[in-house]
Write a protein that holds these residues in place. Structure first.
Motif, PDB file in Angstrom:
ATOM      1  N   SER A  38       0.831  -1.209   0.000  1.00  0.00           N
ATOM      2  CA  SER A  38       0.000   0.000   0.000  1.00  0.00           C
ATOM      3  C   SER A  38       0.865   1.259   0.000  1.00  0.00           C
ATOM      4  O   SER A  38       0.469   2.291  -0.547  1.00  0.00           O
ATOM      5  CB  SER A  38      -0.935   0.024   1.209  1.00  0.00           C
ATOM      6  OG  SER A  38      -1.821  -1.061   1.168  1.00  0.00           O
ATOM      7  N   HIS A  71       1.583   2.696  -3.433  1.00  0.00           N
ATOM      8  CA  HIS A  71       0.606   3.577  -4.101  1.00  0.00           C
ATOM      9  C   HIS A  71       0.903   5.042  -3.762  1.00  0.00           C
ATOM     10  O   HIS A  71       0.706   5.935  -4.583  1.00  0.00           O
ATOM     11  CB  HIS A  71      -0.830   3.231  -3.701  1.00  0.00           C
ATOM     12  CG  HIS A  71      -1.173   1.775  -3.829  1.00  0.00           C
ATOM     13  ND1 HIS A  71      -0.805   1.012  -4.910  1.00  0.00           N
ATOM     14  CD2 HIS A  71      -1.859   0.936  -3.011  1.00  0.00           C
ATOM     15  CE1 HIS A  71      -1.242  -0.234  -4.730  1.00  0.00           C
ATOM     16  NE2 HIS A  71      -1.881  -0.297  -3.585  1.00  0.00           N
ATOM     17  N   ASP A  94       1.089 -14.625 -10.878  1.00  0.00           N
ATOM     18  CA  ASP A  94       2.009 -13.477 -10.847  1.00  0.00           C
ATOM     19  C   ASP A  94       2.962 -13.679 -12.017  1.00  0.00           C
ATOM     20  O   ASP A  94       2.765 -14.596 -12.834  1.00  0.00           O
ATOM     21  CB  ASP A  94       2.759 -13.410  -9.487  1.00  0.00           C
ATOM     22  CG  ASP A  94       3.259 -11.995  -9.149  1.00  0.00           C
ATOM     23  OD1 ASP A  94       3.989 -11.410  -9.980  1.00  0.00           O
ATOM     24  OD2 ASP A  94       2.928 -11.479  -8.068  1.00  0.00           O
ATOM     25  N   ARG A 117       8.709 -14.907  -6.338  1.00  0.00           N
ATOM     26  CA  ARG A 117       7.451 -14.889  -5.593  1.00  0.00           C
ATOM     27  C   ARG A 117       6.616 -16.131  -5.887  1.00  0.00           C
ATOM     28  O   ARG A 117       5.961 -16.684  -5.005  1.00  0.00           O
ATOM     29  CB  ARG A 117       6.675 -13.610  -5.927  1.00  0.00           C
ATOM     30  CG  ARG A 117       7.383 -12.380  -5.384  1.00  0.00           C
ATOM     31  CD  ARG A 117       6.683 -11.077  -5.711  1.00  0.00           C
ATOM     32  NE  ARG A 117       7.362  -9.982  -5.009  1.00  0.00           N
ATOM     33  CZ  ARG A 117       6.778  -8.920  -4.503  1.00  0.00           C
ATOM     34  NH1 ARG A 117       5.481  -8.749  -4.669  1.00  0.00           N
ATOM     35  NH2 ARG A 117       7.469  -8.001  -3.866  1.00  0.00           N
ATOM     36  N   VAL A 127      -3.731  -7.591  -5.783  1.00  0.00           N
ATOM     37  CA  VAL A 127      -2.920  -6.713  -6.641  1.00  0.00           C
ATOM     38  C   VAL A 127      -3.373  -5.258  -6.462  1.00  0.00           C
ATOM     39  O   VAL A 127      -2.595  -4.390  -6.084  1.00  0.00           O
ATOM     40  CB  VAL A 127      -3.026  -7.121  -8.125  1.00  0.00           C
ATOM     41  CG1 VAL A 127      -2.199  -6.175  -8.990  1.00  0.00           C
ATOM     42  CG2 VAL A 127      -2.576  -8.565  -8.323  1.00  0.00           C
ATOM     43  N   HIS A 170      -0.405  -4.993 -13.632  1.00  0.00           N
ATOM     44  CA  HIS A 170       0.313  -5.087 -14.906  1.00  0.00           C
ATOM     45  C   HIS A 170      -0.341  -6.175 -15.727  1.00  0.00           C
ATOM     46  O   HIS A 170      -0.976  -7.061 -15.186  1.00  0.00           O
ATOM     47  CB  HIS A 170       1.771  -5.507 -14.678  1.00  0.00           C
ATOM     48  CG  HIS A 170       2.486  -4.640 -13.716  1.00  0.00           C
ATOM     49  ND1 HIS A 170       2.968  -3.401 -14.057  1.00  0.00           N
ATOM     50  CD2 HIS A 170       2.792  -4.820 -12.402  1.00  0.00           C
ATOM     51  CE1 HIS A 170       3.550  -2.860 -13.009  1.00  0.00           C
ATOM     52  NE2 HIS A 170       3.449  -3.691 -11.985  1.00  0.00           N
ATOM     53  N   PRO A 220      -8.734  -7.660  -1.285  1.00  0.00           N
ATOM     54  CA  PRO A 220      -7.907  -6.870  -0.365  1.00  0.00           C
ATOM     55  C   PRO A 220      -7.078  -5.825  -1.101  1.00  0.00           C
ATOM     56  O   PRO A 220      -6.654  -4.837  -0.498  1.00  0.00           O
ATOM     57  CB  PRO A 220      -7.000  -7.916   0.283  1.00  0.00           C
ATOM     58  CG  PRO A 220      -6.877  -9.002  -0.743  1.00  0.00           C
ATOM     59  CD  PRO A 220      -8.186  -9.017  -1.485  1.00  0.00           C
ATOM     60  N   LYS A 279      10.847  -4.652  -7.398  1.00  0.00           N
ATOM     61  CA  LYS A 279      10.919  -6.096  -7.119  1.00  0.00           C
ATOM     62  C   LYS A 279      12.293  -6.627  -7.523  1.00  0.00           C
ATOM     63  O   LYS A 279      12.415  -7.697  -8.114  1.00  0.00           O
ATOM     64  CB  LYS A 279       9.809  -6.894  -7.837  1.00  0.00           C
ATOM     65  CG  LYS A 279       8.414  -6.276  -7.913  1.00  0.00           C
ATOM     66  CD  LYS A 279       7.787  -5.947  -6.598  1.00  0.00           C
ATOM     67  CE  LYS A 279       6.326  -5.549  -6.702  1.00  0.00           C
ATOM     68  NZ  LYS A 279       5.880  -4.613  -5.672  1.00  0.00           N
TER      69      LYS A 279
HETATM   70  N1  LIG Z   1      -7.077  -4.227   2.266  1.00  0.00           N
HETATM   71  C1  LIG Z   1      -6.083  -3.934   3.063  1.00  0.00           C
HETATM   72  O1  LIG Z   1      -6.310  -3.628   4.228  1.00  0.00           O
HETATM   73  C2  LIG Z   1      -4.687  -4.007   2.555  1.00  0.00           C
HETATM   74  C3  LIG Z   1      -3.610  -4.166   3.434  1.00  0.00           C
HETATM   75  C4  LIG Z   1      -2.331  -4.314   2.895  1.00  0.00           C
HETATM   76  C5  LIG Z   1      -2.141  -4.254   1.520  1.00  0.00           C
HETATM   77  N2  LIG Z   1      -3.212  -4.062   0.706  1.00  0.00           N
HETATM   78  C6  LIG Z   1      -3.091  -4.038  -0.754  1.00  0.00           C
HETATM   79  O2  LIG Z   1      -2.848  -5.343  -1.227  1.00  0.00           O
HETATM   80  C7  LIG Z   1      -2.182  -5.249  -2.493  1.00  0.00           C
HETATM   81  C8  LIG Z   1      -0.953  -6.139  -2.476  1.00  0.00           C
HETATM   82  O3  LIG Z   1      -0.030  -5.709  -1.480  1.00  0.00           O
HETATM   83  P1  LIG Z   1       1.440  -6.345  -1.449  1.00  0.00           P
HETATM   84  O4  LIG Z   1       2.121  -5.796  -0.261  1.00  0.00           O
HETATM   85  O5  LIG Z   1       1.365  -7.804  -1.619  1.00  0.00           O
HETATM   86  O6  LIG Z   1       2.032  -5.596  -2.771  1.00  0.00           O
HETATM   87  P2  LIG Z   1       3.125  -5.971  -3.889  1.00  0.00           P
HETATM   88  O7  LIG Z   1       3.214  -4.790  -4.763  1.00  0.00           O
HETATM   89  O8  LIG Z   1       4.385  -6.469  -3.254  1.00  0.00           O
HETATM   90  O9  LIG Z   1       2.481  -7.189  -4.687  1.00  0.00           O
HETATM   91  C9  LIG Z   1       1.639  -7.066  -5.780  1.00  0.00           C
HETATM   92  C10 LIG Z   1       1.923  -8.230  -6.711  1.00  0.00           C
HETATM   93  O10 LIG Z   1       0.954  -8.230  -7.763  1.00  0.00           O
HETATM   94  C11 LIG Z   1       1.603  -8.698  -8.918  1.00  0.00           C
HETATM   95  N3  LIG Z   1       0.799  -8.353 -10.105  1.00  0.00           N
HETATM   96  C12 LIG Z   1       0.753  -7.203 -10.799  1.00  0.00           C
HETATM   97  N4  LIG Z   1      -0.106  -7.292 -11.829  1.00  0.00           N
HETATM   98  C13 LIG Z   1      -0.622  -8.553 -11.782  1.00  0.00           C
HETATM   99  C14 LIG Z   1      -1.557  -9.258 -12.596  1.00  0.00           C
HETATM  100  N5  LIG Z   1      -2.121  -8.690 -13.678  1.00  0.00           N
HETATM  101  N6  LIG Z   1      -1.869 -10.541 -12.253  1.00  0.00           N
HETATM  102  C15 LIG Z   1      -1.286 -11.133 -11.181  1.00  0.00           C
HETATM  103  N7  LIG Z   1      -0.377 -10.514 -10.379  1.00  0.00           N
HETATM  104  C16 LIG Z   1      -0.055  -9.231 -10.677  1.00  0.00           C
HETATM  105  C17 LIG Z   1       2.963  -8.019  -8.853  1.00  0.00           C
HETATM  106  O11 LIG Z   1       3.916  -8.643  -9.704  1.00  0.00           O
HETATM  107  C18 LIG Z   1       3.292  -8.162  -7.363  1.00  0.00           C
HETATM  108  O12 LIG Z   1       4.011  -9.351  -7.097  1.00  0.00           O
HETATM  109  C19 LIG Z   1      -1.868  -3.769  -2.698  1.00  0.00           C
HETATM  110  O13 LIG Z   1      -2.862  -3.188  -3.508  1.00  0.00           O
HETATM  111  C20 LIG Z   1      -1.965  -3.209  -1.302  1.00  0.00           C
HETATM  112  O14 LIG Z   1      -2.289  -1.838  -1.315  1.00  0.00           O
HETATM  113  C21 LIG Z   1      -4.462  -3.950   1.204  1.00  0.00           C
END
Ligand SMILES: NC(=O)c1ccc[n+]([C@@H]2O[C@H](COP(=O)([O-])OP(=O)(O)OC[C@H]3O[C@@H](n4cnc5c(N)ncnc54)[C@H](O)[C@@H]3O)[C@@H](O)[C@H]2O)c1
Ligand SMILES: [Zn+2]
Ligand SMILES: [Zn+2]
Length: 389
Positions: A40, A43, A217, A222, A261, A266, A308, A378
């Motif tokens: 997060s 962003h 992914d 990962r 995601v 992407h 999420p 990454k």
């Molecule tokens: N709801 C909540 O309370 C909460 C809490 C924490 C994080 N988040 C959110 O969860 C999400 C993930 O967080 P993170 O720490 O794992 O982030 P991160 O950026 O490390 O992981 C995101 C992953 O998504 C992959 N990705 C991108 N496009 C994709 C696609 N088209 N198909 C499949 N995979 C794809 C990326 O390669 C990456 O590995 C973020 O949006 C973050 O803001 C939400």
């Protein structure tokens, strides 16, 4: 004190800022022992979230020792070792009493602004823009914890920082994502995004008894971490996500789909994703919803989409007709951290789950600016960064 501060798009600095002080009897001051960078935060780093100001202290995943308290912090005392939930909660308002902690009606100091944008206020969050209260975050030596009598989780002595830290965010987030799927023993759960949140959702879905879990992914490190957690993996750069999902479910599609995601998805060779990128660049669309479109299309009729992944604003070309006619259930939201933490502390103590597996980098806090870049790109096999003040 020293802290990591936001100064604009891709500009995080190691700054000197004023020490936090008690502002209210329910406040506590925490000396941070460990903190982490969350997806997060990316962003904010990417400049996709409005209402950030220059100098804002970053960070919403942190823990440490209480060094000062106001007069109304209940059983929270100086010397206590605690993890702080990223959602600030009063524990008393109507939403908190219903367990909807991420919708706390009191903790957001800028609740009027939030209500104007969203229709209702949401909880205050640490280090996450002025729309969520403009609270200083925990990527710092010290942090002020408002509503500290309720906004804390005490950590048993036997749990080291590395296992406790993620109770404040990614562990309950992955857990809530899986719980919201109402997993049945016959279910296939497909998870988009093998980042820290996806990894926690995967371990949670396995614990909750899914028949098979599939992780999507394109980052090999990962994906191999996901295989170690029991998933079948799909690399979207190398294979068709839809075709593999049909194959793995005998043509039915996954019953449960998790979007870990969010707004910055992407996609290798998809037209919709190119259009989203162009629109996002021109401020015609705030978020890129490629994963949502894919989930709606492939999810088995009657299934659940659990989200999420964070979205911030407006998205285009969502196949609402498919979602409606297939009778999909949408579950989403910021995590109601405190709803899950008592249970998750027990599961850590019982060794059902050890969330430290996700840590790939542990660095001094002052290396934060570099680690933001490494985590965003990454690079260097980076999955999760822990920073030590
Ligand atoms: N709801 C909540 O309370 C909460 C809490 C924490 C994080 N988040 C959110 O969860 C999400 C993930 O967080 P993170 O720490 O794992 O982030 P991160 O950026 O490390 O992981 C995101 C992953 O998504 C992959 N990705 C991108 N496009 C994709 C696609 N088209 N198909 C499949 N995979 C794809 C990326 O390669 C990456 O590995 C973020 O949006 C973050 O803001 C939400
Ligand atoms: Zn987070
Ligand atoms: Zn509340």
């Amino acid at each position: 004190m020293k802290a990591l501060c936001w100064h604009g798009k891709q500009d995080i600095r190691w700054d000197t800022v004023p020490d936090p002080i008690l502002e209210h009897p329910r406040d506590a001051i925490l000396k941070v022992s460990s903190c982490a960078i969350c997806g997060s935060d990316l962003h904010l780093f990417g400049g996709f979230m409005p209402s950030m100001k220059c100098g804002d202290v970053m960070g919403h995943e942190f823990m440490g020792e209480v060094v000062e308290t106001g007069k109304e912090t209940g059983d929270l005392k100086v010397g206590d070792r605690v993890v702080i939930p990223f959602t600030i909660t009063c524990g008393e308002c109507d939403q908190c009493r219903r367990g909807f902690f991420a919708a706390c009606e009191r903790s957001n100091r800028n609740r009027d602004m939030a209500a104007k944008v969203f229709g209702h206020t949401t909880a205050g969050l640490f280090g996450y823009s002025h729309l969520t209260g403009g609270y200083a975050g925990g990527q710092a030596e010290y942090v002020r914890v408002p509503f500290a009598d309720h906004t804390h989780v005490k950590v048993p002595k036997d749990i080291p920082d590395e296992q406790a830290l993620f109770l404040g965010d990614i562990l309950p987030t992955g857990w809530q994502a899986a719980v919201q799927c109402d997993i049945e023993p016959t279910d296939t759960v497909a998870i988009w995004g093998a980042g820290p949140v996806g990894q926690m959702a995967l371990r949670s879905a396995v614990l909750l008894g899914a028949r098979q879990v599939i992780m999507i992914d394109h980052l090999p490190d990962r994906l191999s971490m996901a295989r170690a957690g029991g998933a079948i993996t799909i690399n979207f750069d190398e294979e068709s996500v839809l075709e593999r999902l049909w194959d793995l479910t005998a043509g039915k599609g996954p019953e449960k789909c998790i979007d870990a995601v969010g707004m910055e998805s992407h996609a290798a060779r998809s037209l919709d994703s190119l259009v989203d990128r162009a629109k996002q660049a021109m401020w015609l669309e705030s978020d890129r919803p490629h994963v949502l479109r894919e989930m709606i299309y492939v999810c088995r009729a009657g299934g659940v989409l659990s989200i999420p992944g964070v979205y911030g604003g407006l998205i285009d070309k969502l196949p609402m007709g498919a979602s409606m006619n297939k009778g999909l259930t949408w579950r989403m939201g910021q995590t109601h951290v405190k709803r899950w933490t008592d249970d998750l502390v027990k599961r850590i103590l019982d060794k059902q789950i050890d969330p430290s597996f996700v840590i790939t980098h542990t660095k001094p806090l002052q290396e934060g600016p570099d680690m933001y870049r490494t985590f965003r790109a990454k690079e260097d096999g980076c999955v999760k960064v822990v920073l030590k003040p």
